[in-house]
Design an enzyme around this catalytic site. Structure first.
Site, short mmCIF file in Angstrom:
data_model
loop_
_atom_site.label_atom_id
_atom_site.label_comp_id
_atom_site.label_asym_id
_atom_site.label_seq_id
_atom_site.Cartn_x
_atom_site.Cartn_y
_atom_site.Cartn_z
N TYR A 142 39.12 33.57 37.85
CA TYR A 142 38.87 34.70 36.94
C TYR A 142 39.61 35.91 37.48
O TYR A 142 39.55 36.21 38.67
CB TYR A 142 37.37 34.99 36.88
CG TYR A 142 37.00 36.16 35.99
CD1 TYR A 142 37.18 36.10 34.60
CD2 TYR A 142 36.47 37.33 36.53
CE1 TYR A 142 36.84 37.16 33.79
CE2 TYR A 142 36.11 38.40 35.72
CZ TYR A 142 36.31 38.31 34.34
OH TYR A 142 35.97 39.38 33.54
N ASP A 236 44.45 37.59 44.20
CA ASP A 236 43.39 38.38 43.59
C ASP A 236 42.22 38.38 44.57
O ASP A 236 41.45 37.43 44.63
CB ASP A 236 42.99 37.78 42.24
CG ASP A 236 41.86 38.58 41.60
OD1 ASP A 236 41.28 39.45 42.28
OD2 ASP A 236 41.55 38.31 40.42
N LYS A 264 35.52 45.55 43.57
CA LYS A 264 34.18 45.30 44.12
C LYS A 264 33.94 46.03 45.46
O LYS A 264 33.66 47.22 45.42
CB LYS A 264 33.95 43.78 44.19
CG LYS A 264 33.99 43.22 42.74
CD LYS A 264 33.54 41.80 42.56
CE LYS A 264 33.40 41.48 41.08
NZ LYS A 264 34.25 40.43 40.57
C1 PLP Z 1 35.17 40.55 39.27
C2 PLP Z 1 36.55 40.03 39.36
C3 PLP Z 1 37.61 40.61 38.64
C4 PLP Z 1 37.39 41.70 37.62
O1 PLP Z 1 36.90 42.87 38.18
P1 PLP Z 1 36.11 43.92 37.23
O2 PLP Z 1 35.87 45.08 38.14
O3 PLP Z 1 34.89 43.21 36.77
O4 PLP Z 1 37.03 44.25 36.12
C5 PLP Z 1 38.89 40.16 38.88
N1 PLP Z 1 39.13 39.17 39.75
C6 PLP Z 1 38.15 38.58 40.45
C7 PLP Z 1 38.48 37.50 41.43
C8 PLP Z 1 36.82 38.96 40.24
O5 PLP Z 1 35.85 38.33 40.89
#
Ligand code: PLP
Length: 429
Positions: A142, A236, A264
């Site tokens: 994701y 990511d 995060k």
């Molecule tokens: C949570 C998440 C995102 C998106 O971040 P948001 O602050 O919710 O837009 C992107 N990549 C990873 C791996 C994530 O866990």
């Protein structure tokens, strides 16, 4: 007193599904979401006064526990000086210096306001810098909800859509055109690339299809394959960054990407994301280069203050503590399931812990889905919630033990899991 039920009903009238992010709606586990009134350390209290030991921790945005006194004091002090100016501030420079100082190869970064914005902007950078169009992503990873990345995504996206390995949009409103240059591949297998690929985007540890570690050689193989065709490699690290280790996934896994994305943890509970790379690559970003990206609230003083306060608490010792906590948690859960005769696997990578029901340890999305389709997670989730322990309300999420989780909290979790597992084995839940 207001109740969860009443707030949910009111929420349903004014917000789709009653929530502002889909997984919060409890659709995949059933029931009414708990509306949180406050949280302190490892615990949250809902509007009815029920207290839960919290393993959601805002999906990892909260790594030191809720309302940490030092973080709150820092935010209060920053708020008194003004919350946003539309002009540069010292906090942005300090947060960027701190992040760059911890990660080998990361030389410059740009702060944004969410993980979604970070990955979306980083892809624009990769395309702008290489002059190529294609991006490669992995099924079940994701990367937020921008159009080009909503193909075969993990986390809450899985609930509503059937994932294939073809590039079909995960969401209505995403046009075939916007994902026409998105190629999806199974996780843990190095795809063969060609010279049309701008960037390969990967969660270095997959944490949005349950917890799946990269196989030995997977990330190294991606690095080599990207080098072979001149494509960029992007980690990511929105979950992994500053969580897996002091130097994030790069240190933990000993593979260095070309582009990093963060979110995060680095916001200390406020909205922040960041993407970064070498100085050379970042020189493509405006105002220096032709790749445009901007944000009114990017790097705002509250968020940078909170992020800095959290990174200061994340010393090398803090990472050993997180890892010890996660190890005790994984051991306790594993013992609970095996003693009760419930087939389950409890993977752990550094401070991250996952739960998969079934006998096989998933290595990709297909095997994760096979585990989820056993239908055990909602039983476990509600059993634990009844025992005062809050897990994520979806089977594709992971557990986020924080620095505030003490050994007695972990012991309590293991005891509760043992009782829930026995009831699952009896068929009484
Ligand atoms: C949570 C998440 C995102 C998106 O971040 P948001 O602050 O919710 O837009 C992107 N990549 C990873 C791996 C994530 O866990």
């Amino acid at each position: 007193m207001t109740s969860n039920h009443d707030l949910y009903q009111r929420g349903l009238r004014v917000m789709p599904g009653g929530v502002n992010s889909p997984v919060r709606a409890f659709r995949s586990v059933g029931g009414t979401p708990n509306f949180i009134a406050e949280g302190h350390g490892a615990y949250v209290t809902d509007v009815e006064g029920a207290v839960f030991l919290d393993y959601v921790q805002s999906y990892g945005a909260s790594i030191v526990g809720h309302a940490h006194p030092k973080v709150i004091a820092t935010i209060e002090a920053a708020a008194k000086r003004g919350t946003t100016f539309g002009a540069p501030t010292e906090g942005e420079v300090r947060l960027a210096e701190t992040m760059v100082g911890r990660i080998d190869g990361l030389e410059q970064l740009r702060l944004v306001s969410s993980g979604t914005e970070a990955t979306m902007s980083a892809i624009r950078l990769a395309r702008g810098a290489t002059g190529r169009n294609k991006i490669v992503k992995f099924v079940g990873n994701y990367h937020g909800h921008s159009d080009a990345l909503l193909a075969s995504s993990g986390s809450g996206v899985i609930e509503g859509f059937d994932l294939g390995e073809t590039s079909t949009p995960d969401s209505a409103g995403v046009t075939p055109g916007s994902i026409a240059d998105t190629v999806v591949a199974p996780y843990n297998v190095v795809p063969t690339l060609d010279e049309t690929v701008a960037v390969v985007v990967v969660e270095p540890v997959a944490a949005n299809m349950g917890l799946i570690a990269p196989r030995d050689g997977f990330l190294e193989g991606l690095r080599d394959e990207c080098n072979r065709v001149g494509a960029l490699l992007m980690f990511d690290e929105v979950i992994c960054g500053f969580r897996l280790a002091f130097g994030g996934a790069t240190e933990f896994l000993s593979v260095t990407p070309d582009i990093w994305c963060f979110g995060k943890v680095i916001g200390g509970g406020l909205p922040v994301g960041a993407y970064g790379a070498s100085t050379e690559l970042m020189s493509h970003i405006s105002p220096l280069g032709p790749v445009y990206q901007a944000g009114t609230l990017s790097g705002n003083p509250l968020a940078t203050a909170a992020g800095l306060a959290v990174l200061e608490l994340l010393t090398p010792d803090a990472y050993s503590q997180l890892e010890d906590t996660a190890e005790a948690l994984a051991d306790g859960l594993h013992r609970a399931f095996s003693d009760a005769g419930i087939e389950a696997r409890v993977p752990r990578v550094g401070p991250l812990v996952g739960v998969f029901f079934g006998s096989d340890l998933p290595v990709d999305f297909e095997s994760a889905r096979a585990s989820v389709s056993l239908g055990r997670y909602p039983q476990f989730f509600h059993g634990m919630l009844d025992a005062g322990i809050a897990l994520a309300p979806g089977p594709y999420e992971v557990m986020f033990p924080s620095l505030a989780h003490r050994p007695e909290d972990i012991a309590r979790t293991a005891e509760a899991a043992a009782q829930v597992a026995v009831r699952m084995a009896e068929g009484s839940i």
